[in-house]
Design an enzyme around this catalytic site. Structure first.
Site, short mmCIF file in Angstrom:
data_model
loop_
_atom_site.label_atom_id
_atom_site.label_comp_id
_atom_site.label_asym_id
_atom_site.label_seq_id
_atom_site.Cartn_x
_atom_site.Cartn_y
_atom_site.Cartn_z
N SER A 24 -38.70 69.14 -19.98
CA SER A 24 -39.51 68.90 -18.79
C SER A 24 -38.98 69.74 -17.63
O SER A 24 -37.99 70.47 -17.76
CB SER A 24 -39.45 67.42 -18.40
OG SER A 24 -38.13 67.11 -17.95
N MET A 25 -39.62 69.61 -16.49
CA MET A 25 -39.07 70.23 -15.28
C MET A 25 -37.74 69.54 -14.94
O MET A 25 -37.54 68.37 -15.24
CB MET A 25 -40.06 70.09 -14.13
CG MET A 25 -41.35 70.83 -14.43
SD MET A 25 -42.48 70.80 -13.06
CE MET A 25 -41.58 71.81 -11.90
N SER A 27 -34.91 69.94 -16.31
CA SER A 27 -34.11 69.59 -17.49
C SER A 27 -33.01 70.61 -17.77
O SER A 27 -32.23 70.42 -18.71
CB SER A 27 -35.03 69.46 -18.71
OG SER A 27 -35.65 70.70 -18.98
N GLY A 28 -32.93 71.68 -16.99
CA GLY A 28 -31.87 72.66 -17.19
C GLY A 28 -32.19 73.73 -18.22
O GLY A 28 -31.27 74.36 -18.76
N GLU A 96 -39.94 80.77 -18.49
CA GLU A 96 -41.27 80.25 -18.15
C GLU A 96 -42.30 80.67 -19.19
O GLU A 96 -43.44 81.05 -18.87
CB GLU A 96 -41.70 80.72 -16.75
CG GLU A 96 -40.76 80.31 -15.63
CD GLU A 96 -40.83 78.81 -15.28
OE1 GLU A 96 -41.67 78.09 -15.87
OE2 GLU A 96 -40.03 78.38 -14.44
N ALA A 97 -41.92 80.58 -20.46
CA ALA A 97 -42.75 81.10 -21.55
C ALA A 97 -44.08 80.36 -21.69
O ALA A 97 -45.03 80.89 -22.27
CB ALA A 97 -41.97 81.05 -22.86
N CYS A 152 -34.45 60.51 -15.73
CA CYS A 152 -35.57 59.80 -15.12
C CYS A 152 -35.16 59.31 -13.73
O CYS A 152 -34.18 58.57 -13.59
CB CYS A 152 -35.99 58.61 -15.99
SG CYS A 152 -37.31 57.62 -15.25
#
Ligand code: ZN
Length: 194
Positions: A24-25, A27-28, A96-97, A152
């Site tokens: 997710s965003m 997430s590293g 950013e694939a 979260c």
């Protein structure tokens, strides 16, 4: 880590490989991509980095992560441009694939078949929890898939959803960093998504 960098160095001598880093965003993903690329640079390998030209949130010529740990990269308009611009690279990073076209898996396969170690980072799901762009196909053909998790913000458990905080159904938003928060499955579902 499922595979060590050393394992992949040996693999690349045999014939290239594809690694996917997704999540997710926040997430590293990009941090993990940069960690692997820096190790390749230290090993004196020729490293090239690409990202979609549409991803211009911070800097035209650098992969910029949320902690400002930047590494220089080349923006390209489509995935086939990567083949043209990567002639003697031994290791290729793609960030950013999820924003690339559906040819990206074919491009990565072509590079790996030439002996290139290809490391791809991207969002696995959009804000509605749907598989995002070419990432699912890349996960299928990759030697290695690493799912990284955020935390979260509601409950502190591992998060793998990007929860959108603004009411907009477009798949991609500008200024997206401020428009999302990472959530676990139950906190994501609690506010009516899906
Ligand atoms: Zn939660």
């Amino acid at each position: 880590m499922l595979f060590s960098d050393e394992v992949f160095k040996r693999k690349s001598e045999l014939g290239g490989s594809i690694e996917v880093i997704c999540g997710s965003m926040f997430s590293g993903k990009t941090e993990e991509l940069i960690r692997r690329l820096r190790r390749a640079q230290i090993a004196k390998l020729h490293v090239e980095i690409f990202k979609p030209a549409t991803d211009t949130r911070y800097d035209e010529n650098a992969i910029v992560t949320h902690n400002q740990n930047a590494i220089s990269s080349t923006p390209v308009d489509n995935s086939s441009a990567i083949l043209l611009l990567s002639s003697d690279a031994q290791v290729i990073g793609i960030d950013e694939a999820q924003f690339f076209d559906t040819e990206l898996p074919h491009v990565c396969n072509t590079l790996a078949n030439r002996g290139v170690r290809v490391i791809v980072a991207g969002l696995d799901m959009d804000f509605q929890g749907r598989p995002f762009g070419p990432i699912p196909a890349l996960m299928a053909i990759a030697e290695s898939v690493t799912k990284v998790q955020a935390v979260c913000v509601q409950c502190g458990n591992p998060a793998h959803y990007s929860y959108r905080l603004v009411p907009d159904n477009a798949r991609v938003l500008l200024g997206e960093k401020e428009s999302y928060e990472p959530r676990c499955r139950s906190c994501y579902l609690a506010d009516g998504h899906i």
